[in-house]
Design an enzyme around this catalytic site. Structure first.
Site, mmCIF file in Angstrom:
data_model
loop_
_atom_site.group_PDB
_atom_site.id
_atom_site.type_symbol
_atom_site.label_atom_id
_atom_site.label_comp_id
_atom_site.label_asym_id
_atom_site.label_seq_id
_atom_site.Cartn_x
_atom_site.Cartn_y
_atom_site.Cartn_z
ATOM 1 N N GLY A 81 0.715 -0.808 -0.024
ATOM 2 C CA GLY A 81 -0.230 0.360 0.067
ATOM 3 C C GLY A 81 0.429 1.397 0.508
ATOM 4 N N GLN A 131 -2.293 7.665 1.047
ATOM 5 C CA GLN A 131 -1.705 9.276 1.992
ATOM 6 C C GLN A 131 -0.270 8.386 2.912
ATOM 7 O OE1 GLN A 131 -4.048 9.969 4.566
ATOM 8 N NE2 GLN A 131 -2.917 11.981 5.131
ATOM 9 N N LYS A 153 -10.510 -3.111 12.411
ATOM 10 C CA LYS A 153 -9.515 -2.375 13.748
ATOM 11 C C LYS A 153 -9.127 -2.805 14.411
ATOM 12 C CE LYS A 153 -7.148 -0.172 10.055
ATOM 13 N NZ LYS A 153 -5.549 -0.746 9.345
ATOM 14 N N TYR A 204 -14.941 -0.407 10.033
ATOM 15 C CA TYR A 204 -13.682 -0.564 9.646
ATOM 16 C C TYR A 204 -13.070 -0.234 10.969
ATOM 17 C CZ TYR A 204 -9.123 3.254 9.487
ATOM 18 O OH TYR A 204 -8.305 3.743 9.439
ATOM 19 N N ILE A 247 -1.240 -1.845 -5.470
ATOM 20 C CA ILE A 247 -1.449 -2.639 -6.346
ATOM 21 C C ILE A 247 -2.089 -1.773 -8.058
ATOM 22 C CG2 ILE A 247 -4.380 -1.720 -5.695
ATOM 23 C CD1 ILE A 247 -5.143 -4.435 -6.196
ATOM 24 N N ARG A 248 -1.252 -1.334 -7.488
ATOM 25 C CA ARG A 248 -1.502 0.113 -8.706
ATOM 26 C C ARG A 248 0.009 0.462 -8.493
ATOM 27 N NH1 ARG A 248 -2.310 5.793 -7.207
ATOM 28 N NH2 ARG A 248 -3.274 5.008 -4.799
HETATM 29 C C1 AKB Z 1 -10.451 7.663 9.135
HETATM 30 O O1 AKB Z 1 -11.045 8.724 8.981
HETATM 31 O O2 AKB Z 1 -11.164 6.791 8.149
HETATM 32 C C2 AKB Z 1 -8.641 7.833 9.009
HETATM 33 C C3 AKB Z 1 -9.016 7.169 10.237
HETATM 34 C C4 AKB Z 1 -9.332 8.231 11.671
HETATM 35 O O3 AKB Z 1 -8.613 6.210 10.641
HETATM 36 N N1 AKB Z 1 -8.212 8.852 8.691
#
Ligand code: AKB
Length: 317
Positions: free
Chosen positions: A9, A13, A147, A143, A36-37
């Site tokens: 990755g 960013q 995590k 997400y 991946i690119r």
């Molecule tokens: C997001 O906003 O998803 C990320 C993070 C806080 O993990 N920047």
């Protein structure tokens, strides 16, 4: 002895600036960037680059063997806002890439892993101010769930198999070199671009939404410091809270107005407001400060100055 580093990755960013920092620290040929690119010219020309799908175990393993990799930085992930749109895909990418590198370390094919966690591991029932390292964690986003599960697996692989995995719960990261993709804290970058381009920003979060943030230079330094700290210093094998500053949209606006007095902000909150509302406002990172001497250096005005200085030429300002 194997001593090369692989970044999965590398074109994202954080990956972009991490690649530059690691190449500066260890030498270009020691750091293999992958994504991946293909990346930009600098990424492709400054050192080895490989196309790798982080969800494909064999393709990572082949590169690990070919380049005699000892350390992997797994930066490939789907962030909070995009993950809400593609929950199954986000879970698949975020979890299978992590298992791939954890299993490579379990099988002694690599020696050390960096894996980024996030303030997204916390949820609406978490204390919002000065959120402790250990507290209630009921994330309400895909997400955040990925995590939090990832953190549990990191600690499990450390305890059970002795895998040297290290992690930081990044706050929102502000940077000018590479645009972020699909996060909730992205507004704090977009605002600088729009300030220079239109002198006006329409914010997708409402006024008063305080979130923890950090400048990229500090985030990279924290990552390199954590990875080079001796093993005995690393007392937390899930993920370390990390803090720098916290602000609401009004405060970043006021900071920009010190240099661009006519800059204006308007508010049109969207689905990302719910995500932001579920996250902490500020973070207690005492463990990182004590265990491996973490200390941030950029405050909000210093960030604004650096962002506008570096982005200005892009917009002829
Ligand atoms: C997001 O906003 O998803 C990320 C993070 C806080 O993990 N920047």
């Amino acid at each position: 002895m194997k001593s090369r580093i692989l970044i999965l990755g590398a074109c994202g960013q954080i990956g972009t600036e991490l690649t530059t920092a690691l190449r500066q620290k260890y030498g270009n040929h020691k750091v293999i960037a992958s994504d991946i690119r293909e990346g930009d010219d600098e990424m492709m020309e400054n050192g080895p680059f490989e196309i790798i799908d982080a969800t494909n175990y064999e393709s990572i393993e082949n590169i690990v063997i070919q380049y005699e990799i000892s350390e992997v930085y797994l930066m490939a992930a789907m962030l909070s806002a995009t993950a809400e749109k593609f929950p199954a895909k986000a879970w698949q990418l975020n979890m299978s890439s992590l298992f791939n590198v954890l299993n490579l370390a379990k099988e002694k094919k690599i020696e050390k892993i960096f894996w980024p966690s996030s303030i997204a591991v916390f949820g609406p029932s978490t204390p919002k101010v000065n959120t402790p390292q250990r507290t209630v964690m009921e994330p309400s986003t895909v997400y955040g769930i990925s995590k939090q599960a990832g953190e549990r697996w990191c600690e499990y692989y450390f305890n059970k198999y002795g895998v040297d995995v290290r992690s930081i719960r990044y706050p929102g990261i502000i940077s000018w070199q590479t645009l972020p993709g699909g996060g909730t804290t992205d507004y704090a970058i977009d605002i600088y671009h729009k300030a220079l381009k239109h002198n006006k920003y329409i914010c997708f979060l409402k006024s008063g939404t305080t979130l923890p943030m950090i400048y990229m230079d500090d985030a990279i330094r924290a990552t390199l410091d954590l990875m080079s700290a001796s093993s005995e210093k690393i007392k937390i094998r899930s993920s370390y809270n990390l803090a720098a500053i916290s602000f609401e949209p009004e405060e970043i606006t006021a900071s920009i107005q010190k240099q661009l007095p006519d800059f204006k902000i308007e508010y049109e909150p969207d689905f990302r407001q719910n995500i932001a509302d579920s996250w902490p406002q500020s973070i207690d990172d005492t463990n990182a400060r004590v265990d491996w001497e973490w200390k941030h250096s950029y405050d909000l005005d210093a960030i604004t100055e650096d962002m506008l200085k570096n982005l200005g030429p892009k917009y002829n300002s």
